[in-house]
Design a protein around this motif. Structure first.
Motif, PDB file in Angstrom:
ATOM      1  N   SER A  12       0.835  -1.183   0.000  1.00 31.94           N
ATOM      2  CA  SER A  12       0.000   0.000   0.000  1.00 31.94           C
ATOM      3  C   SER A  12       0.878   1.244   0.000  1.00 31.94           C
ATOM      4  CB  SER A  12      -0.896  -0.004   1.244  1.00 31.94           C
ATOM      5  OG  SER A  12      -1.666   1.161   1.298  1.00 31.94           O
ATOM      6  N   VAL A  13       0.341   2.340  -0.500  1.00 35.26           N
ATOM      7  CA  VAL A  13       1.077   3.594  -0.547  1.00 35.26           C
ATOM      8  C   VAL A  13       1.498   4.023   0.857  1.00 35.26           C
ATOM      9  CG1 VAL A  13       0.868   6.065  -1.071  1.00 35.26           C
ATOM     10  CG2 VAL A  13      -0.019   4.385  -2.679  1.00 35.26           C
ATOM     11  N   ASP A  14       0.600   3.923   1.817  1.00 38.20           N
ATOM     12  CA  ASP A  14       0.915   4.384   3.169  1.00 38.20           C
ATOM     13  C   ASP A  14       1.885   3.468   3.902  1.00 38.20           C
ATOM     14  OD1 ASP A  14      -0.959   2.348   3.457  1.00 38.20           O
ATOM     15  OD2 ASP A  14      -1.931   3.281   5.180  1.00 38.20           O
ATOM     16  N   ARG A  15       2.141   2.259   3.394  1.00 38.31           N
ATOM     17  CA  ARG A  15       3.097   1.352   4.028  1.00 38.31           C
ATOM     18  C   ARG A  15       4.517   1.618   3.548  1.00 38.31           C
ATOM     19  NH1 ARG A  15       1.704  -0.521   8.411  1.00 38.31           N
ATOM     20  NH2 ARG A  15       1.114  -2.659   8.332  1.00 38.31           N
ATOM     21  N   LEU A  16       4.653   2.242   2.398  1.00 37.69           N
ATOM     22  CA  LEU A  16       5.983   2.526   1.872  1.00 37.69           C
ATOM     23  C   LEU A  16       6.648   3.627   2.683  1.00 37.69           C
ATOM     24  CD1 LEU A  16       8.133   2.004  -0.250  1.00 37.69           C
ATOM     25  CD2 LEU A  16       6.955   3.607  -1.759  1.00 37.69           C
ATOM     26  N   ARG A  24       7.160  10.357  -3.225  1.00 38.51           N
ATOM     27  CA  ARG A  24       7.448  10.836  -4.589  1.00 38.51           C
ATOM     28  C   ARG A  24       8.896  10.535  -4.951  1.00 38.51           C
ATOM     29  NH1 ARG A  24       4.570  10.654  -8.381  1.00 38.51           N
ATOM     30  NH2 ARG A  24       5.779  11.446 -10.059  1.00 38.51           N
ATOM     31  N   SER A  25       9.808  10.794  -4.022  1.00 37.45           N
ATOM     32  CA  SER A  25      11.232  10.571  -4.259  1.00 37.45           C
ATOM     33  C   SER A  25      11.535   9.092  -4.510  1.00 37.45           C
ATOM     34  CB  SER A  25      12.025  11.076  -3.060  1.00 37.45           C
ATOM     35  OG  SER A  25      13.381  10.742  -3.179  1.00 37.45           O
ATOM     36  N   LEU A  57      -1.508  12.107 -10.124  1.00 37.99           N
ATOM     37  CA  LEU A  57      -2.469  12.732  -9.208  1.00 37.99           C
ATOM     38  C   LEU A  57      -2.885  11.744  -8.119  1.00 37.99           C
ATOM     39  CD1 LEU A  57      -4.385  15.020  -8.368  1.00 37.99           C
ATOM     40  CD2 LEU A  57      -6.075  14.039  -9.933  1.00 37.99           C
ATOM     41  N   MET A  58      -3.161  10.499  -8.486  1.00 36.10           N
ATOM     42  CA  MET A  58      -3.566   9.488  -7.507  1.00 36.10           C
ATOM     43  C   MET A  58      -2.454   9.260  -6.480  1.00 36.10           C
ATOM     44  SD  MET A  58      -6.614   8.552  -7.744  1.00 36.10           S
ATOM     45  CE  MET A  58      -6.556   7.166  -6.646  1.00 36.10           C
ATOM     46  N   LEU A  59      -1.211   9.215  -6.958  1.00 35.24           N
ATOM     47  CA  LEU A  59      -0.092   9.031  -6.042  1.00 35.24           C
ATOM     48  C   LEU A  59      -0.014  10.193  -5.055  1.00 35.24           C
ATOM     49  CD1 LEU A  59       2.365   7.240  -5.346  1.00 35.24           C
ATOM     50  CD2 LEU A  59       3.716   8.741  -6.792  1.00 35.24           C
ATOM     51  N   GLU A  60      -0.177  11.410  -5.555  1.00 36.79           N
ATOM     52  CA  GLU A  60      -0.125  12.594  -4.689  1.00 36.79           C
ATOM     53  C   GLU A  60      -1.275  12.591  -3.683  1.00 36.79           C
ATOM     54  OE1 GLU A  60       2.161  15.132  -4.645  1.00 36.79           O
ATOM     55  OE2 GLU A  60       3.352  14.163  -6.201  1.00 36.79           O
ATOM     56  N   VAL A  61      -2.473  12.259  -4.123  1.00 34.37           N
ATOM     57  CA  VAL A  61      -3.641  12.266  -3.239  1.00 34.37           C
ATOM     58  C   VAL A  61      -3.496  11.191  -2.166  1.00 34.37           C
ATOM     59  CG1 VAL A  61      -6.127  11.789  -3.122  1.00 34.37           C
ATOM     60  CG2 VAL A  61      -5.228  13.303  -4.897  1.00 34.37           C
ATOM     61  N   LEU A  62      -3.157   9.969  -2.574  1.00 34.07           N
ATOM     62  CA  LEU A  62      -3.008   8.883  -1.609  1.00 34.07           C
ATOM     63  C   LEU A  62      -1.849   9.147  -0.653  1.00 34.07           C
ATOM     64  CD1 LEU A  62      -3.729   5.870  -3.954  1.00 34.07           C
ATOM     65  CD2 LEU A  62      -5.209   6.768  -2.156  1.00 34.07           C
ATOM     66  N   GLY A  63      -0.772   9.714  -1.172  1.00 32.03           N
ATOM     67  CA  GLY A  63       0.356  10.069  -0.320  1.00 32.03           C
ATOM     68  C   GLY A  63      -0.011  11.149   0.683  1.00 32.03           C
ATOM     69  N   ALA A  66      -2.029   9.547   3.442  1.00 29.71           N
ATOM     70  CA  ALA A  66      -1.170   8.763   4.323  1.00 29.71           C
ATOM     71  C   ALA A  66      -0.422   9.676   5.291  1.00 29.71           C
ATOM     72  CB  ALA A  66      -0.178   7.942   3.500  1.00 29.71           C
ATOM     73  N   GLU A  67       0.076  10.804   4.778  1.00 30.84           N
ATOM     74  CA  GLU A  67       0.795  11.758   5.618  1.00 30.84           C
ATOM     75  C   GLU A  67      -0.144  12.368   6.662  1.00 30.84           C
ATOM     76  OE1 GLU A  67       4.330  14.771   4.565  1.00 30.84           O
ATOM     77  OE2 GLU A  67       2.447  15.201   3.525  1.00 30.84           O
ATOM     78  N   PHE A  68      -1.354  12.701   6.252  1.00 31.83           N
ATOM     79  CA  PHE A  68      -2.352  13.261   7.163  1.00 31.83           C
ATOM     80  C   PHE A  68      -2.719  12.249   8.252  1.00 31.83           C
ATOM     81  CE2 PHE A  68      -6.947  13.596   8.135  1.00 31.83           C
ATOM     82  CZ  PHE A  68      -6.930  14.802   8.817  1.00 31.83           C
ATOM     83  N   GLU A  69      -2.934  11.005   7.843  1.00 31.89           N
ATOM     84  CA  GLU A  69      -3.298   9.957   8.795  1.00 31.89           C
ATOM     85  C   GLU A  69      -2.204   9.765   9.842  1.00 31.89           C
ATOM     86  OE1 GLU A  69      -4.917   5.379   8.545  1.00 31.89           O
ATOM     87  OE2 GLU A  69      -3.458   6.048   7.059  1.00 31.89           O
ATOM     88  N   ARG A  70      -0.954   9.773   9.413  1.00 31.76           N
ATOM     89  CA  ARG A  70       0.158   9.594  10.342  1.00 31.76           C
ATOM     90  C   ARG A  70       0.242  10.770  11.322  1.00 31.76           C
ATOM     91  NH1 ARG A  70       2.062   6.806  13.684  1.00 31.76           N
ATOM     92  NH2 ARG A  70       4.169   7.236  14.286  1.00 31.76           N
ATOM     93  N   ALA A  71      -0.013  11.980  10.842  1.00 31.04           N
ATOM     94  CA  ALA A  71       0.011  13.157  11.718  1.00 31.04           C
ATOM     95  C   ALA A  71      -1.094  13.076  12.772  1.00 31.04           C
ATOM     96  CB  ALA A  71      -0.131  14.431  10.889  1.00 31.04           C
ATOM     97  N   ILE A  72      -2.274  12.611  12.367  1.00 29.54           N
ATOM     98  CA  ILE A  72      -3.389  12.465  13.311  1.00 29.54           C
ATOM     99  C   ILE A  72      -3.058  11.406  14.365  1.00 29.54           C
ATOM    100  CG2 ILE A  72      -5.798  11.696  13.509  1.00 29.54           C
ATOM    101  CD1 ILE A  72      -5.501  14.511  12.402  1.00 29.54           C
ATOM    102  N   ILE A  73      -2.442  10.318  13.949  1.00 31.79           N
ATOM    103  CA  ILE A  73      -2.059   9.264  14.887  1.00 31.79           C
ATOM    104  C   ILE A  73      -1.074   9.813  15.915  1.00 31.79           C
ATOM    105  CG2 ILE A  73      -0.741   7.104  15.111  1.00 31.79           C
ATOM    106  CD1 ILE A  73      -2.049   6.259  12.414  1.00 31.79           C
TER     107      ILE A  73
END
Length: 137
Positions: A12-16, A24-25, A57-63, A66-73
């Motif tokens: 998954s994108v958020d697991r990478l 992106r990098s 666009l999908m990569l940017e949105v999903l990324g 994932a970044e938002f979810e990690r910040a909330i956690i």
């Protein structure tokens, strides 16, 4: 399949990575070298030199999600720790040496006993005893 080179799929994108910039990098670094990147859960594939704007666009949105979810956690974790500390339930890690142990070891070390032997009684390592003796000097 032909001569196409592929890397193993990422679940998954958020697991990478939890960072959009890192995501992106990493995908850019991998695809420039030849293999494609495939995210199984999202069913997204990024082949070498991809110029598909929808995939980007999908990569940017999903990324971003994932970044938002990690910040909330992290935010919720900090709130939970603050509440636990306020309730007296979160005291952190127990100190390996209590001041009484250091007070007992100091005269032994001063008398010439090895620090390894002096550290053995309270059940700590030599480095821990060195640190404790340095702190209380």
């Amino acid at each position: 399949m032909g001569n196409r080179t592929q890397s193993p799929p990422a679940a998954s994108v958020d697991r990478l990575t939890p960072s959009l910039a890192d995501l992106r990098s990493i995908t850019d670094q991998v695809t420039v070298q030849g293999p494609s990147v495939h995210f199984v859960q999202e069913n997204l594939t990024f082949p070498k030199a991809s110029v598909d704007p929808r995939a980007a666009l999908m990569l940017e949105v999903l990324g971003s999600f994932a970044e938002f979810e990690r910040a909330i956690i992290r935010e919720r974790q900090a709130e939970g720790i603050a509440l636990a500390k306020a309730a007296g339930k979160y005291k952190g890690r127990k100190r390996p040496l209590i001041p009484e142990d250091v007070d007992k070891a100091r005269p032994r070390v001063t008398a010439g006993e090895s620090k390894v032997a002096s550290a053995r009684d309270p059940g700590v390592g030599r480095a821990t005893l060195y640190s404790a003796l340095a702190e209380t000097t």
